[in-house]
Design an enzyme around this catalytic site. Structure first.
Site, PDB file in Angstrom:
ATOM      1  N   SER A 171       0.797  -1.227   0.000  1.00 38.42           N
ATOM      2  CA  SER A 171       0.000   0.000   0.000  1.00 38.42           C
ATOM      3  C   SER A 171       0.828   1.273   0.000  1.00 38.42           C
ATOM      4  O   SER A 171       0.286   2.367  -0.101  1.00 38.42           O
ATOM      5  CB  SER A 171      -0.971   0.004   1.179  1.00 38.42           C
ATOM      6  OG  SER A 171      -0.265   0.225   2.364  1.00 38.42           O
ATOM      7  N   LYS A 188      -6.319   3.428   8.978  1.00 36.40           N
ATOM      8  CA  LYS A 188      -5.370   4.372   8.391  1.00 36.40           C
ATOM      9  C   LYS A 188      -5.922   5.802   8.430  1.00 36.40           C
ATOM     10  O   LYS A 188      -5.197   6.742   8.759  1.00 36.40           O
ATOM     11  CB  LYS A 188      -5.070   3.979   6.949  1.00 36.40           C
ATOM     12  CG  LYS A 188      -4.199   2.729   6.837  1.00 36.40           C
ATOM     13  CD  LYS A 188      -4.061   2.330   5.386  1.00 36.40           C
ATOM     14  CE  LYS A 188      -3.078   1.188   5.232  1.00 36.40           C
ATOM     15  NZ  LYS A 188      -3.000   0.755   3.835  1.00 36.40           N
TER      16      LYS A 188
END
Ligand code: ADP
Length: 790
Positions: free
Chosen positions: A674, A717
């Site tokens: 990611s 996140k």
């Protein structure tokens, strides 16, 4: 005959040998007279004979030996009743006659000088005697330093025997024999005999001593052991006679509904126990085993609170928010209650630390009126820790599960299995296999512990597992779990939790009233933002606890009535700010981009930095990077290389520049694809010199063709970004569906930009647009392509 006349003196038990000196106390009237006579008329000479009859006070002819020694009086000391005289022997003499037949007067004697015999024999004998002396150990009877000295100096053979004999403690008869023997060799032979005899005697004495000592030792040992046994017996008899104890156990078995198999097992063990000798080492082990069997809950249980409304109330009371979680828990309990089925999977509360997993489990127990026990699997790598050791194993005990059940005291507690994701497996067996059995409702009615041996029914237990990171739970185990995810809290949630739960709890624990410690909302937020950076509220709780303790002190010591917390007080009591909230990303920077990571501690932000210098086109990677992250870095660089001109970068750069990409080390290693778009952006910014916008973060996987793929953990996140004061997040388009899960509070504060191409990422991230350049291919490259054509 060469007879001579001398005064005569008789001694008891002593002989002065020629050449030797001896001090003798003389007190008898006759003897005193003879001494006087010798001094006056015989030039200090006197003949000394030893009494053969010790008892005679006035010895006559038959009371003395007929061989004596002519002596010289060397020295006299007068005492009141006796004289202490030093005599020196001169020569052996034979008594011929008494003058006037009176011992106190004078005697006639013949000299008896020593006779030398075979000289060779003599020297051998002397050597043998010397040898015999040398072999003696110090402390032995004949050992004498004097003699040894003289022997080494060289002593005359006749003097040798006379000296030795006078020193030795021989019986007087034997000494007399030496005196009567004039042959030197004969005397040396006698001496050898005596030394040998003495040696043998010493040996015998030693043997006897040892035997005596052994016997004493053995006796003492027997005595000691007997005492010890009787002491042990006394202790055993002290109210805990097996018979008596056995009766108690039998009574307990009869009066309680133990399962038949357990009754049989206990009775069997009890018989063994009673038939063993009391002092046997095995009794303790058997007793412990019996105790375990008897103390485990087999039928004891608590009655569940079946009123789900009440359960709901308790859950609400204990925890703020967590609506979905509470709902799922209630559903789960409802199904369990309704079907009364054992088949329902076990729930697993998953989420970062401090979000309330443990306290939820406790709360469920409280709501259901069940007992609560906990077992942590963190670091467990040995199956035996869960399943116990066999009884043959020294110091064996049941595993943690059975230990937990004993602590629970009932068959239906809420059993928390903490950190199920932290279990490790190694050569000692796979603990997850044992956990599978525990957590499988089909199997756990017959859980087998190696120590307990008998199957144990775990089917009434309400197991709740917790995990920080789902990925780390072995797949087979994950299948059996009904996962309920808990996520990080937002600042607003944290303020609520602090106000409604943490502060009241700490006030109570520290004995403070709500009026005594006041923490305004903005100060709670200040604590959250500048003193803690965490997914949960554990650190926040600790910080509040610390404020509460300082408050007590201030009230007691400084006589304050109440404390209202403000920034200055926080700084004074807790020190400077611990976290720089939102400060890192204040400026636009070249080559530095904020990425977002998902770890077992919840979400986290990470700065990715890029730098370049002259070189040969090497990509250097440093920091906490896993393999997948390294691949992402290579893909990012390749993509930029391929699209360089479009982005305004000269392709020549790649051949002569080394590029360094760094992911600063956090406490936890990060890996995953990611960070792809983050790295691409950092490299593009570095190579174009265009800064990246401040307060911006991004997450997304990148492909070689510049597509942006969705990633996991968006909620965590986003919360981490929000915690750090980030205002814009670039996310993959594929993740738009996840925005539903994100708290409104975060969505209000953060601008989410969904993208599907790298071009879009760059357009949004860089402060100014990229200007493409035209560049002719390098001649070098042309050559190569020609070759390829041919
Ligand atoms: P975990 O087991 O997830 O690591 P804990 O259960 O130990 O976390 O929670 C830490 C502390 O935070 C506990 O005192 C708990 O009561 C409190 N807490 C966490 N979440 C909440 C909540 N939603 N409401 C009230 N208190 C909470």
């Amino acid at each position: 005959m060469n007879s001579k006349t001398y005064p005569i003196i008789c001694t008891r038990g002593v002989i002065v040998f020629p050449g030797q000196e001896l001090v003798i106390d003389v007190g008898r009237a006759n003897s005193l007279k003879a001494i006087e006579n010798a001094q006056d008329n015989y030039n200090d000479r006197i003949c000394m004979f030893t009494q053969s009859n010790m008892n005679a006070d006035n010895p006559g002819e038959d009371d003395i030996y007929k061989v004596g020694v002519l002596c010289e009086i060397r020295h006299i000391r007068r005492f009141e009743k006796f004289l202490r005289i030093k005599f020196r022997g001169i020569e052996r003499v034979k008594l011929d006659s008494f003058e006037e037949g009176n011992l106190s007067e004078l005697c006639q004697v013949t000299m008896m000088p020593s006779q030398r015999q075979n000289e060779m024999e003599e020297s051998v004998l002397v050597r043998m005697v010397a040898q015999a002396f040398e072999n003696m150990r110090p402390g032995e009877k004949f050992m004498s330093k004097d003699l040894m000295m003289e022997l080494t100096k060289g002593i005359q053979p006749d003097a040798l025997t006379d000296k030795a004999v006078q020193l030795f403690s021989l019986p007087i008869e034997r000494k007399q024999q030496y005196l009567e023997t004039t042959g030197i060799n004969d005397r040396l032979t006698m001496l050898l005999e005596d030394i040998e005899k003495e040696k043998q005697l010493t040996e015998v004495e030693k043997r006897i001593n040892e035997t005596v000592k052994d016997r004493i030792d053995q006796n003492q040992k027997d005595f000691y052991l007997r005492e010890k046994i009787s002491a042990l017996q006394e202790q055993l008899n002290d109210g805990s006679l097996p018979g008596k104890e056995g009766d108690q156990i039998r009574k307990r078995l009869a009066e309680n509904p133990y399962p038949e198999s357990i009754k049989a097992k206990v009775l069997e063990e009890l018989t063994r126990y009673e038939n063993l000798p009391m002092a046997s080492g095995e009794t303790g082990t058997i007793k412990t085993y019996i105790d375990w069997l008897m103390d485990l809950p087999w039928w004891q249980h608590t009655d569940d609170n079946e009123d789900l409304e009440k359960v709901k109330e308790v859950l609400e009371e204990d925890h703020f928010g967590l609506e979905k979680v509470k709902e799922r828990i209630l559903e789960y309990l409802a199904v369990k209650q309704n079907t009364n089925s054992l088949k329902a999977p076990i729930i697993c509360l998953a989420g970062p630390p401090g979000v309330g997993k443990t306290s939820l489990a406790k709360s469920i127990a409280r709501a259901l009126d069940r007992h609560f026990v906990k077992m942590s699997l963190g670091g467990v790598r040995d199956e035996a820790e869960i399943r116990g050791h066999r009884r043959t194993y020294l110091g064996a005990l049941p595993g943690r599960l059975i230990q937990g059940m004993k602590k629970a005291k009932v068959i239906n507690p809420v059993f928390l299995i903490d950190e199920i994701d932290k279990m490790a497996s190694d050569i000692k067996g796979d603990p997850s296999a044992a956990m599978l059995e525990v957590l499988d409702p089909e199997q756990n009615a017959f859980f087998s512990d190696h120590y307990i041996e008998e199957p144990y029914d775990l089917s009434k237990v309400l197991f709740i597992a917790t995990a920080n990171y789902l990925e780390n739970i072995p797949a087979a185990l994950r299948d059996r779990l009904e996962i309920i995810e808990l996520s990080s809290y937002t600042d607003v949630e944290k303020i609520h939790i602090a106000k409604d739960h943490l502060i009241p709890k700490q006030l109570k624990e520290n004995g403070l009233t709500p009026e005594q410690l006041i923490i305004p909302d903005d100060m709670i937020l200040y604590l959250i933002r500048y003193y803690t950076r965490e997914a949960g509220v554990r650190q926040l709780e600790r910080t509040i606890a610390s404020l509460a303790r300082k408050t007590i002190l201030a009230i007691l010591k400084d006589k304050k009535e109440k404390i209202v917390i403000d920034k200055d007080l926080i700084k004074e009591w807790l020190g400077n700010e611990k976290v720089d909230y939102g400060k890192k990303e204040m400026e636009d920077q070249v080559g530095t981009v904020t990425g977002l990571a998902y770890t077992s501690f919840g979400g986290d932000i990470l700065q990715i930095e890029a730098n370049k210098f002259d070189g040969k086109g090497v990509l250097i990677l440093t920091g906490q990077l896993g393999d997948v992250m390294k691949e992402s870095a290579t893909i990012a660089l390749d993509y930029i290389h391929a699209n360089a001109n479009r982005y305004g970068i000269s392709k020549k750069v790649f051949g002569k520049t080394d590029i360094h990409l760094h992911v600063p080390e956090g406490a936890i290693p990060k890996d995953g694809p990611s960070a792809g778009i983050t790295m691409t952006t950092a490299l593009t910014s570095l190579l174009t010199g265009i800064p990246v916008k401040a307060n911006l973060a991004m997450t997304g996987e990148v492909t070689l063709r510049g597509n942006v793929l969705p990633i996991g953990g968006l909620k965590e996140k986003s919360l981490a970004a929000y915690r750090s004061g980030i205002t814009t997040i670039i996310i993959p388009k594929g993740n738009v569906k996840d925005l539903d899960e994100i708290p409104q509070e975060v969505k209000d504060a953060v601008n989410f930009i969904p993208v599907s191409k790298v071009d879009e990422v760059l357009a949004n991230a860089l402060v100014s647009p990229l200007t493409p350049i035209e560049e002719k291919d390098e001649p070098e490259t042309k050559e190569k392509s020609k070759e390829a054509d041919a």
